[in-house]
Motif scaffolding. Sequence first.
Motif, PDB file in Angstrom:
ATOM      1  N   LYS A  76       0.797  -1.224   0.000  1.00 22.84           N
ATOM      2  CA  LYS A  76       0.000   0.000   0.000  1.00 22.84           C
ATOM      3  C   LYS A  76       0.835   1.283   0.000  1.00 22.84           C
ATOM      4  O   LYS A  76       0.359   2.323  -0.417  1.00 22.84           O
ATOM      5  N   ASP A  77       2.067   1.234   0.497  1.00 25.98           N
ATOM      6  CA  ASP A  77       2.871   2.454   0.614  1.00 25.98           C
ATOM      7  C   ASP A  77       2.139   3.529   1.406  1.00 25.98           C
ATOM      8  O   ASP A  77       2.080   4.691   1.004  1.00 25.98           O
ATOM      9  N   SER A  78       1.558   3.148   2.520  1.00 25.60           N
ATOM     10  CA  SER A  78       0.785   4.087   3.320  1.00 25.60           C
ATOM     11  C   SER A  78       1.281   4.088   4.753  1.00 25.60           C
ATOM     12  O   SER A  78       1.990   3.168   5.187  1.00 25.60           O
ATOM     13  N   ALA A  79       0.893   5.115   5.503  1.00 21.74           N
ATOM     14  CA  ALA A  79       1.253   5.174   6.919  1.00 21.74           C
ATOM     15  C   ALA A  79       0.622   4.011   7.671  1.00 21.74           C
ATOM     16  O   ALA A  79       1.225   3.433   8.582  1.00 21.74           O
ATOM     17  N   HIS A  80      -0.585   3.650   7.290  1.00 17.25           N
ATOM     18  CA  HIS A  80      -1.277   2.527   7.922  1.00 17.25           C
ATOM     19  C   HIS A  80      -0.497   1.240   7.724  1.00 17.25           C
ATOM     20  O   HIS A  80      -0.321   0.448   8.648  1.00 17.25           O
ATOM     21  N   GLU A  81       0.002   1.025   6.515  1.00 15.08           N
ATOM     22  CA  GLU A  81       0.782  -0.176   6.233  1.00 15.08           C
ATOM     23  C   GLU A  81       2.079  -0.176   7.044  1.00 15.08           C
ATOM     24  O   GLU A  81       2.482  -1.217   7.582  1.00 15.08           O
ATOM     25  N   ALA A  82       2.732   0.972   7.139  1.00 22.98           N
ATOM     26  CA  ALA A  82       3.972   1.075   7.911  1.00 22.98           C
ATOM     27  C   ALA A  82       3.732   0.758   9.384  1.00 22.98           C
ATOM     28  O   ALA A  82       4.546   0.079  10.020  1.00 22.98           O
ATOM     29  N   GLU A  83       2.618   1.229   9.928  1.00 23.65           N
ATOM     30  CA  GLU A  83       2.278   0.922  11.320  1.00 23.65           C
ATOM     31  C   GLU A  83       2.051  -0.568  11.502  1.00 23.65           C
ATOM     32  O   GLU A  83       2.500  -1.165  12.489  1.00 23.65           O
ATOM     33  N   ASN A  84       1.342  -1.192  10.552  1.00 21.22           N
ATOM     34  CA  ASN A  84       1.110  -2.634  10.632  1.00 21.22           C
ATOM     35  C   ASN A  84       2.422  -3.407  10.598  1.00 21.22           C
ATOM     36  O   ASN A  84       2.613  -4.368  11.350  1.00 21.22           O
ATOM     37  N   LEU A  85       3.325  -3.000   9.689  1.00 20.23           N
ATOM     38  CA  LEU A  85       4.609  -3.697   9.573  1.00 20.23           C
ATOM     39  C   LEU A  85       5.406  -3.564  10.861  1.00 20.23           C
ATOM     40  O   LEU A  85       6.011  -4.531  11.333  1.00 20.23           O
ATOM     41  N   ALA A  86       5.424  -2.367  11.446  1.00 18.75           N
ATOM     42  CA  ALA A  86       6.145  -2.168  12.709  1.00 18.75           C
ATOM     43  C   ALA A  86       5.576  -3.060  13.806  1.00 18.75           C
ATOM     44  O   ALA A  86       6.324  -3.631  14.606  1.00 18.75           O
ATOM     45  N   GLN A  87       4.259  -3.198  13.833  1.00 15.80           N
ATOM     46  CA  GLN A  87       3.642  -4.059  14.835  1.00 15.80           C
ATOM     47  C   GLN A  87       4.002  -5.517  14.592  1.00 15.80           C
ATOM     48  O   GLN A  87       4.296  -6.268  15.531  1.00 15.80           O
ATOM     49  N   GLU A  88       3.985  -5.932  13.313  1.00 18.07           N
ATOM     50  CA  GLU A  88       4.363  -7.305  12.978  1.00 18.07           C
ATOM     51  C   GLU A  88       5.807  -7.582  13.404  1.00 18.07           C
ATOM     52  O   GLU A  88       6.122  -8.664  13.919  1.00 18.07           O
ATOM     53  N   GLU A  89       6.689  -6.623  13.185  1.00 16.59           N
ATOM     54  CA  GLU A  89       8.098  -6.810  13.540  1.00 16.59           C
ATOM     55  C   GLU A  89       8.278  -6.891  15.049  1.00 16.59           C
ATOM     56  O   GLU A  89       9.106  -7.676  15.537  1.00 16.59           O
TER      57      GLU A  89
END
Length: 320
Positions: free
Chosen positions: A236-249
């Motif tokens: 998505k290249d979105s802030a929402h996607e970045a937040e999800n990825l950080a949570q996954e990590e």
Amino acid sequence: MDRDIVISVIFGAALVMALAGVWWLNRWYQRWEARRTQEFPDVYVQTELSTGQFARDPEAVAMAASAAYAVRFGRYADEFAFTDVDGVITRMLASSWSIRSREDLVLQLWSLLTWGHRADFDAERLGVLSLTGAERTEYLKTLKRDGRRSLRNREVWVRARRIAEDEKGAERVDFAAFDLVRVIMLCRAGEGAGLLPADLARDTANIAAAAIQQTYRSWDAYTHDELVGRWLWAAKDSAHEAENLAQEERTAASINVPEGIRTAVPITMRVPDRSLLILRELERIGVPWRAPMSTSRPWERELAAAVQQPPSARARQVDS
């Protein structure tokens, strides 16, 4: 003059309705995206059993491989079935997967095992990496232009750009990790929600666990491909996607640390023999399970060969 006033009023009303429509669509998309990416509280669940007991469980590899989902759902990582006392699991299956019956779940599991997203993603990656520098640049421009037409096209462009730039090792990631972990998650959720009997859920989960074991030599390598596969899927290249990825990590880090869930379960631990009980279910609901399957990976070829065996030989055929 009256005609001009009427036209102005109509135009103003249309503009207000259009803006309201854009606002509503944006709200709807945000809610849909949250459901699609299966957002759950960022909590860390300690294992209920002792380390020794967890390691002796027949489904230990499957549970360790899918431990991140136990964290997201707020369930114990060392209990195979994701209990559904609060209805979270049933709602997740319905809203994120359109699974409302045993048949829905069996069909989804078989789809993930035989094709999943990996076949399409592998083809997308080949389409990028097979091009020369100038050809690739032009191809990406075309994809970017097409991406303005639909969300799906935009995802294809974002994935292609990430692969071209080899972000997070996208050139080499095995997309199957993302398909396989979801097979196990759906088996655990299906048993917990009462859609699958325990023998079918665990036998099918162990098909995926054995494939993970055959592909990876460490949990770290598997975790990388599972996380990057999910990131490329979302695209998505979105802030929402970045937040999800950080949570996954963060979740992955809590599982893989020395005192984490996976410490007690080596990725090489023996996985029980599989009997392919899912084929019996497919026969029951009238699905031609001998349809073409992806066979680009060793475990896929083994599964395809096992499908052709008589029931009495299947457990031996898929024994690793």
